[in-house]
Every structure is written in C-alpha cells, then in structure tokens.
Write an enzyme that holds these catalytic residues in place. Sequence first.
Site, PDB file in Angstrom:
ATOM      1  N   CYS A   1       3.872  47.923  85.567  1.00 23.49           N
ATOM      2  CA  CYS A   1       4.457  47.902  84.239  1.00 23.49           C
ATOM      3  C   CYS A   1       5.669  47.977  84.077  1.00 23.49           C
ATOM      4  O   CYS A   1       6.411  47.510  84.674  1.00 23.49           O
ATOM      5  CB  CYS A   1       3.781  49.125  83.459  1.00 23.49           C
TER       6      CYS A   1
ATOM      7  N   ARG B   1       1.625  53.393  82.532  1.00 22.38           N
ATOM      8  CA  ARG B   1       0.260  52.593  82.918  1.00 22.38           C
ATOM      9  C   ARG B   1       0.360  52.507  84.239  1.00 22.38           C
ATOM     10  O   ARG B   1      -0.853  52.788  84.904  1.00 22.38           O
ATOM     11  CB  ARG B   1       0.560  51.349  82.214  1.00 22.38           C
TER      12      ARG B   1
ATOM     13  N   ASP C   1       0.643  48.942  75.969  1.00 21.62           N
ATOM     14  CA  ASP C   1       1.826  50.019  76.221  1.00 21.62           C
ATOM     15  C   ASP C   1       1.437  51.246  75.426  1.00 21.62           C
ATOM     16  O   ASP C   1       1.628  51.088  74.138  1.00 21.62           O
ATOM     17  CB  ASP C   1       3.223  49.544  75.830  1.00 21.62           C
TER      18      ASP C   1
HETATM   19  P1  4NP Z   1       5.035  52.128  80.863  1.00 21.34           P
HETATM   20  O1  4NP Z   1       5.452  52.461  79.410  1.00 21.34           O
HETATM   21  O2  4NP Z   1       5.672  50.550  80.962  1.00 21.34           O
HETATM   22  O3  4NP Z   1       3.466  52.031  80.754  1.00 21.34           O
HETATM   23  O4  4NP Z   1       5.480  53.060  81.916  1.00 21.34           O
HETATM   24  C1  4NP Z   1       6.609  52.525  78.931  1.00 21.34           C
HETATM   25  C2  4NP Z   1       7.719  53.473  79.523  1.00 21.34           C
HETATM   26  C3  4NP Z   1       8.960  53.462  78.936  1.00 21.34           C
HETATM   27  C4  4NP Z   1       9.318  52.666  77.755  1.00 21.34           C
HETATM   28  C5  4NP Z   1       8.310  51.679  77.362  1.00 21.34           C
HETATM   29  C6  4NP Z   1       7.150  51.560  77.887  1.00 21.34           C
HETATM   30  N1  4NP Z   1      10.726  52.811  77.424  1.00 21.34           N
HETATM   31  O5  4NP Z   1      10.641  52.094  76.403  1.00 21.34           O
HETATM   32  O6  4NP Z   1      11.309  53.692  77.794  1.00 21.34           O
END
Ligand code: 4NP
Length: 142
Positions: free
Chosen positions: A3, A9, A110
């Site tokens: 991800c 995720r 997300d």
């Molecule tokens: P992930 O979620 O891609 O599912 O781990 C996110 C984690 C951090 C961020 C965005 C999405 N961020 O902007 O830091």
Amino acid sequence: MVCLGNICRSPLAEGILKSKLDDNHLIDSAGTIDYHEGSGPDERSVKTAFKNGIDISMQKSRPIKKSDLENFDLIFCMDKNNYNDVLKMADDSQKHKIRLILDNQLEVPDPYFGGIDGFDNVYKMLDESCERIAEKIRNNTI
Ligand code: 4NP
C-alpha cells in the site's frame, strides 16, 4: 502486500494471508513511500486485526525495494496508485507478478484519514480477497 504507507492496509493483508497459509509461504508487506519506515502499524489496524484474532503489532513499516520484485512470486497492491508505482519499478519480465488485490479493478480504500469503521470495512474486503488468494495458492491455480 503493498500500500502507500505500509501502516494501515498492507499490514492487515500480510497478517490475514499469513493466518490462512502455513509457514512455508514467505509473506511480507511494504509501502511505496518510506515516510513511516520503522514504525509499527497504525493502532486502528492493530486493534481491528486483534478483534479478529490476528496479531500484527510486531510488524514494521518498510518501503518496497527492487529486490522484492525478484524475491516474491506475487505482489498484491491495494489500489491503482500503488499498482502503477510498483509497475514503474519492475523490469518487463517481472510485470506479470504485480496484481491488484481485489478483482474487477476494484481498490481497497485508504482508511488513514477516516474513523474505525473504515478499518472494519478494509478488514472485511481483505479477508474475502485473501481467502480467494489462499485457496488458489493451495490449489496451485494462481
Ligand atoms: P496505508 O495508509 O497506505 O494503508 O498504510 C496510509 C498511511 C499513511 C498515509 C496515507 C495512507 N500518510 O499520508 O502518511
């Protein structure tokens, strides 16, 4: 399992698929950015997994690296941005390994900026897709 941040995720996807297959399968997760490198999963992902009997608290975020494309047979991406970012890192001979984790071009949303409901929804989507993936891996039909 890939991800963006490797804190929401893909840590869930890693924990869920591991729970469905034996230890002979090498299963790991990574992010397309290194912003959270070394951090544990988001507390909401840890809680959601724990509620479903899975402990992901020991995982640590890391960015995907080029050698992952050699070392893993399959790379499942949560959304189309992740998919396109990983595809850009791949040699032509590696592109077939890279997939979206959901069928029919669907994406795992997300949940980072939302509430806990979003994490329950993501868990359900990943549990269903990992069940299909585990079944295909067991039957050698993937
Ligand atoms: P992930 O979620 O891609 O599912 O781990 C996110 C984690 C951090 C961020 C965005 C999405 N961020 O902007 O830091």
